[in-house]
Scaffold this active site. Structure first.
Site, PDB file in Angstrom:
ATOM      1  N   SER A 239       0.823  -1.205   0.000  1.00 43.26           N
ATOM      2  CA  SER A 239       0.000   0.000   0.000  1.00 43.26           C
ATOM      3  C   SER A 239       0.856   1.253   0.000  1.00 43.26           C
ATOM      4  CB  SER A 239      -0.909   0.012   1.238  1.00 43.26           C
ATOM      5  OG  SER A 239      -1.799  -1.072   1.222  1.00 43.26           O
ATOM      6  N   GLU A 319      -7.318  -2.784  -8.099  1.00 43.21           N
ATOM      7  CA  GLU A 319      -8.214  -2.602  -6.963  1.00 43.21           C
ATOM      8  C   GLU A 319      -7.869  -1.329  -6.175  1.00 43.21           C
ATOM      9  OE1 GLU A 319      -8.663  -7.431  -6.214  1.00 43.21           O
ATOM     10  OE2 GLU A 319      -7.222  -6.237  -5.059  1.00 43.21           O
ATOM     11  N   PRO A 320      -8.100  -0.158  -6.745  1.00 41.45           N
ATOM     12  CA  PRO A 320      -7.833   1.079  -6.003  1.00 41.45           C
ATOM     13  C   PRO A 320      -8.861   1.291  -4.902  1.00 41.45           C
ATOM     14  CG  PRO A 320      -8.924   1.591  -8.061  1.00 41.45           C
ATOM     15  CD  PRO A 320      -8.656   0.113  -8.083  1.00 41.45           C
ATOM     16  N   GLY A 321      -8.410   1.660  -3.736  1.00 43.44           N
ATOM     17  CA  GLY A 321      -9.314   2.003  -2.643  1.00 43.44           C
ATOM     18  C   GLY A 321      -8.928   3.339  -2.058  1.00 43.44           C
ATOM     19  N   ARG A 363      -4.491   5.766  12.337  1.00 42.26           N
ATOM     20  CA  ARG A 363      -3.373   5.489  11.431  1.00 42.26           C
ATOM     21  C   ARG A 363      -2.052   6.075  11.927  1.00 42.26           C
ATOM     22  NH1 ARG A 363      -2.690   7.068   6.925  1.00 42.26           N
ATOM     23  NH2 ARG A 363      -1.757   5.166   6.068  1.00 42.26           N
ATOM     24  N   TYR A 367       0.427   3.122  12.173  1.00 40.03           N
ATOM     25  CA  TYR A 367       1.395   3.057  11.076  1.00 40.03           C
ATOM     26  C   TYR A 367       2.458   4.152  11.123  1.00 40.03           C
ATOM     27  CZ  TYR A 367      -2.143   0.075   8.840  1.00 40.03           C
ATOM     28  OH  TYR A 367      -3.051  -0.909   8.547  1.00 40.03           O
ATOM     29  N   CYS A 394      -7.148   8.473  26.449  1.00 33.56           N
ATOM     30  CA  CYS A 394      -6.217   8.266  27.557  1.00 33.56           C
ATOM     31  C   CYS A 394      -5.014   7.449  27.106  1.00 33.56           C
ATOM     32  CB  CYS A 394      -6.952   7.572  28.706  1.00 33.56           C
ATOM     33  SG  CYS A 394      -6.061   7.649  30.259  1.00 33.56           S
ATOM     34  N   GLU A 395      -4.295   7.982  26.128  1.00 32.78           N
ATOM     35  CA  GLU A 395      -3.093   7.357  25.559  1.00 32.78           C
ATOM     36  C   GLU A 395      -2.119   8.460  25.162  1.00 32.78           C
ATOM     37  OE1 GLU A 395      -2.381   4.144  25.146  1.00 32.78           O
ATOM     38  OE2 GLU A 395      -4.342   3.292  25.680  1.00 32.78           O
TER      39      GLU A 395
END
Length: 466
Positions: A239, A319-321, A363, A367, A394-395
């Site tokens: 990706s 297969e574009p998304g 994300r 990532y 709370c992170e």
């Protein structure tokens, strides 16, 4: 002594200066057009508008956070792939973002649809999407999911394991139907992307290995099953890919398997899917190619390899998304708090906390993804200040935008907009900390409407047993 960063190196970034490529703008109010949907503008008052509707009005009517989709931009990207890849089968990868209305847009603009779970298939079918234009992916499809796909009459089932081949063959035989099949092949190509979204190297869960002979064995097995029809091979290399080099190697290897199948079984496979993974612009460092450019490059690669192996060129599909959904959507937030935190050597970082976060965009945490943003509700005369937009969860790793230059006077009540959030942000959204998921608001020609409503506290508790 340097201070330790609580969230670890992933979120420490590049220090108070930001990443090397991020340069303070002359005007922090200005937009970079390549990062925003086609119909997004800023007026002289600094208020962001989507297709003629100011985001201040959207926030007033629909509240924040909210995903805002430029419908015409989304549809235009569908057409760009349809026309750029003329003569190909173009499947929109529904995992990027799928709801009933989006499925209808995709159908109306002439694309096919790729789903990878029973839930995505259910959305497609209930929306009225033609089953004979659906491809069904997934590395662990259940019997009930496969049965539903067969009963619906989907166009292709992409098989991913020997167990699935046997499972699908029995289900098809029991129904007296022949299931159209693509075999997913891992070709040993690792796209230049994050480890967790590179899918064609050998050490991962998807597909059948070429180098170990597993792909050839899968082809043999499918061809031996009377209830299965082998339509071709499928290869997906990852990706957020910006060049065709990885596709070139992958095509060479997968066309080589086509040649083996022809030589061994006397069968010219009629189809080849090259997957998706086409990149989009999240920051000024990203420079994606147009669909027409991609089509020309990929077609030339496949033609070259087919000529080299002496095989008949199969019908191609992609297969574009992300490349369709991603750029068409922005997320709108309201600022709640602003903190200026001392760093080393007297530097200061501005933390801007908004009313969403990792529950609507995971994300960045998942990532280490980069995003941009802008002050969306007014024009500022303040100089740019390096800022970090964070969420309400709370992170310590709850970061939406790691580094961006925003006006130094951003304050509670301001609206901040983050572009390129159409792919995977709503799909991966959660109710962490019992925060309801935002709505999806479509805007077109000066009118806005909800296509996915905001979750409520009642929604959050509806599965509890009281």
């Amino acid at each position: 002594m340097s201070r330790a960063h609580e969230a670890g190196a992933l979120h420490a970034g590049a220090g108070h200066r930001g990443p090397a490529w991020l340069v303070a703008p002359e005007d922090p109010n200005a937009l970079t057009p390549s990062l925003w949907p086609a119909n997004v503008t800023k007026g002289a008052n600094g208020v962001l508008s989507v297709a003629g509707v100011e985001v201040t009005k959207l926030a007033e009517e629909y509240a924040t956070p909210a995903y805002v989709v430029d419908e015409d931009d989304f549809r235009a990207r569908c057409r760009d792939f349809r026309d750029g890849f003329a003569g190909w089968d173009v499947y929109y990868a529904g995992k990027a973002f799928l709801c009933a209305e989006v499925a209808r847009w995709v159908a109306q603009e002439g694309l096919r649809l790729d789903v990878c779970t029973g839930g995505e298939l259910a959305v497609a079918l209930r929306s009225g999407f033609p089953a004979d234009r659906i491809a069904f992916h997934g590395n662990n499809k259940s019997e009930s999911e496969l049965a539903r796909a067969l009963d619906a009459g989907v166009a292709r089932i992409v098989v991913d394991s020997h167990e699935e081949i046997g499972r699908l063959a029995k289900l098809a035989a029991d129904r007296g139907v022949t299931a159209p099949v693509l075999v997913r092949v891992t070709v040993g190509v690792e796209a230049h992307t994050h480890e967790y979204i590179a899918t064609a190297h050998e050490d991962q869960k998807f597909g059948f290995s070429l180098t170990g002979g597993d792909a050839a064995a899968a082809v043999d097995r499918v061809l031996a099953e009377p209830s299965l029809e082998l339509r071709g091979l499928h290869s997906h290399i990852g990706s957020q890919i910006f060049d065709s080099a990885g596709f070139e190697i992958a095509a060479r290897r997968v066309v080589g398997l086509h040649a083996q199948v022809r030589d061994r079984h006397g069968v010219d496979l009629p189809e080849l899917c090259l997957g998706g993974g086409f990149g989009i612009a999240y920051t000024t460092q990203d420079d994606p190619e147009s669909p027409a450019q991609l089509a020309n490059e990929l077609a030339a690669i496949v033609e070259h390899e087919c000529h080299g192996y002496g095989v008949v060129k199969p019908r191609l599909s992609v297969e574009p998304g992300r490349a369709i959904a991603g750029p068409a959507v922005l997320t709108l937030y309201e600022v709640g708090t602003v903190k200026r935190v001392e760093l080393d050597a007297g530097a200061v970082r501005t933390y801007i906390a908004v009313d969403g976060g990792m529950s609507d965009n995971v994300r960045t945490a998942l990532y280490d993804a980069d995003f941009s943003c802008t002050l969306a509700s007014r024009r500022s005369t303040a100089p740019p200040a390096l800022s970090r937009v964070v969420g309400k969860h709370c992170e310590s790793g709850d970061i939406v935008v790691k580094d961006e230059f925003l006006p130094a006077d951003v304050r509670p009540g301001d609206l901040v907009a983050v572009p390129a959030t159409g792919a995977y942000c709503r799909s991966l959204a959660s109710t962490y900390n019992h925060v309801p998921r935002p709505p999806v608001v479509a805007v077109r020609a000066g009118a806005a409407r909800v296509i996915v409503r905001r979750e409520t506290e009642d929604d959050l508790m509806r599965l509890d047993v009281w």
